[in-house]
Each structure stands twice: as C-alpha cells, then as structure tokens.
Design a protein around this motif. Structure first.
Motif, mmCIF file in Angstrom:
data_model
loop_
_atom_site.group_PDB
_atom_site.id
_atom_site.type_symbol
_atom_site.label_atom_id
_atom_site.label_comp_id
_atom_site.label_asym_id
_atom_site.label_seq_id
_atom_site.Cartn_x
_atom_site.Cartn_y
_atom_site.Cartn_z
ATOM 1 N N ALA A 57 54.690 41.751 23.848
ATOM 2 C CA ALA A 57 54.025 40.765 23.003
ATOM 3 C C ALA A 57 52.517 40.750 23.262
ATOM 4 C CB ALA A 57 54.601 39.380 23.255
ATOM 5 N N THR A 58 52.072 41.163 24.446
ATOM 6 C CA THR A 58 50.651 41.087 24.775
ATOM 7 C C THR A 58 49.868 42.301 24.294
ATOM 8 O OG1 THR A 58 51.015 42.109 26.919
ATOM 9 C CG2 THR A 58 51.088 39.698 26.823
ATOM 10 N N THR A 59 50.526 43.378 23.876
ATOM 11 C CA THR A 59 49.792 44.560 23.419
ATOM 12 C C THR A 59 49.204 44.295 22.049
ATOM 13 O OG1 THR A 59 51.792 45.508 22.467
ATOM 14 C CG2 THR A 59 51.235 46.168 24.711
ATOM 15 N N THR A 60 48.021 44.840 21.801
ATOM 16 C CA THR A 60 47.351 44.638 20.519
ATOM 17 C C THR A 60 47.772 45.727 19.546
ATOM 18 O OG1 THR A 60 45.460 45.948 21.248
ATOM 19 C CG2 THR A 60 45.341 43.570 21.609
ATOM 20 N N ALA A 61 47.715 45.425 18.285
ATOM 21 C CA ALA A 61 48.090 46.383 17.249
ATOM 22 C C ALA A 61 46.995 47.439 17.122
ATOM 23 C CB ALA A 61 48.289 45.665 15.919
ATOM 24 N N ARG A 62 47.404 48.661 16.841
ATOM 25 C CA ARG A 62 46.463 49.766 16.699
ATOM 26 C C ARG A 62 45.827 49.705 15.319
ATOM 27 N NH1 ARG A 62 47.018 55.727 15.685
ATOM 28 N NH2 ARG A 62 45.152 56.561 16.643
ATOM 29 N N VAL A 63 44.507 49.857 15.277
ATOM 30 C CA VAL A 63 43.788 49.801 14.014
ATOM 31 C C VAL A 63 43.603 51.236 13.515
ATOM 32 C CG1 VAL A 63 41.643 49.114 12.893
ATOM 33 C CG2 VAL A 63 42.591 47.715 14.726
ATOM 34 N N GLU A 64 44.084 51.514 12.323
ATOM 35 C CA GLU A 64 43.953 52.843 11.726
ATOM 36 C C GLU A 64 42.647 52.915 10.949
ATOM 37 O OE1 GLU A 64 45.953 55.532 11.935
ATOM 38 O OE2 GLU A 64 47.218 54.444 13.349
ATOM 39 N N PRO A 65 41.907 54.024 11.058
ATOM 40 C CA PRO A 65 40.673 54.159 10.275
ATOM 41 C C PRO A 65 40.998 54.316 8.790
ATOM 42 C CG PRO A 65 41.116 56.155 11.520
ATOM 43 C CD PRO A 65 42.118 55.154 11.950
ATOM 44 N N THR A 66 40.148 53.746 7.950
ATOM 45 C CA THR A 66 40.409 53.801 6.514
ATOM 46 C C THR A 66 39.682 54.960 5.843
ATOM 47 O OG1 THR A 66 38.626 52.217 6.187
ATOM 48 C CG2 THR A 66 40.859 51.338 6.339
ATOM 49 N N HIS A 67 38.461 55.242 6.247
ATOM 50 C CA HIS A 67 37.684 56.337 5.654
ATOM 51 C C HIS A 67 37.482 57.413 6.711
ATOM 52 C CE1 HIS A 67 36.901 53.961 2.130
ATOM 53 N NE2 HIS A 67 36.453 52.958 2.885
ATOM 54 N N HIS A 68 38.282 58.476 6.638
ATOM 55 C CA HIS A 68 38.186 59.543 7.628
ATOM 56 C C HIS A 68 36.934 60.389 7.414
ATOM 57 C CE1 HIS A 68 42.075 58.766 9.318
ATOM 58 N NE2 HIS A 68 42.605 58.756 8.109
#
Length: 168
Positions: A57-68
C-alpha cells in the motif's frame, strides 16, 4: 644447530594447527555423501541480513511518459540522418592485386579481372615507379575473401589489405 631445532619446532606447530582446524567441526555443519565422497554443507542463513518487506500500500504508482519523442528530438534525428547521408568513405578492405613497375602487365591484369568479376570496381594508382592495382570496396574481410577466391587463379599472390573504401 639452533636453526634446525627452531625450524623443526615451527614445522611441528604448523602441522599440528593445520590438523586441529580440519578435525574440528562446527555444530551447524552437516555431512552429505555425493559421488562416494563426504561433503560438508554449512548453514549460513544465520549470518545473512534480513530486511523488512515493503508494504504494497505504501508504494507509489509508476508514472508513464506521455510524449516519448518531442519536436527537438525529431529535429536532431533528422540532422543525424542528413549527416550520415553525406558520409562517402569508411574503413574496409580491398584486394591488392598487383604492385610492380610493368605498365602492360597491370593493364592486362586489370582487363582480365574486369571480365571475371564485372560488378567489382578496380583502383589503379601510380606512385613513381610503381603501379598498384586494388580491387573492390568491401566492408568485411569475408566479402573480400569470396571475391579473392574467384580471381585467385589469375593472381595467386594477391592479398587482402585494409583501406579506405567508397560507400555507394
């Protein structure tokens, strides 16, 4: 005499200490038979560090880049592509077919090579007093060897040399 006695004494101590350490076994050792020989297996899990498990529960969600690829990267890639198109030379291999001073011999050899392998370009240079005939533009030594095998009966002493080649 003292040297001999001290040497024997130190040798006895070394042998005794070596035998004592091999005969003493720790309490966590186990003996396993494998291939007819006794093998000692130690349990080292006591000495390994343990770390607390991270809570899901303490891990943060991974943010995916939108414009490669953005506009700046596209411009740079186009620049690299245009620079690469302007490259006309590279390091490669050629076949040194002739190196000598007889003009008629090199001209006859040039004609016979052109008849045998017409798709390969030849390069004739003259540095006084020698003519030098090189054949082909090959990126790899293997390609050059294949053409050399085709013309080896014409030129038995031809050899493959590294040279700057033209890129088509």
């Amino acid at each position: 005499m003292n040297r001999i006695v001290s040497f024997l004494l130190s040798l006895t101590i070394v042998i005794a200490s070596g035998c004592a350490s091999s005969s003493a076994k720790s309490t966590s050792d186990k003996t396993v038979k494998s291939g007819g020989k006794d093998k000692v297996v130690e349990d080292l899990s006591v000495y390994r560090p343990t770390y607390p498990a991270a809570d899901a529960a303490t891990t943060t969600a991974r943010v995916e880049p939108t414009h490669h690829v953005n506009d700046k990267v596209a411009v740079l890639m186009d620049t690299v592509a245009s620079v690469n198109k302007n490259i006309k030379y590279a390091q490669g291999y050629r076949i040194l077919a002739y190196n000598g001073s007889e003009r008629q011999t090199v001209m006859d050899l040039r004609k016979s090579i052109a008849r045998r392998v017409p798709e390969v370009k030849d390069y004739l240079t003259y540095n006084q007093p020698n003519f030098r005939l090189k054949v082909g533009d090959f990126f790899s030594r293997l390609e050059a060897q294949q053409v050399l095998n085709q013309i080896s009966d014409l030129i038995p002493n031809a050899q493959i040399v590294q040279d700057q080649i033209n890129i088509k």
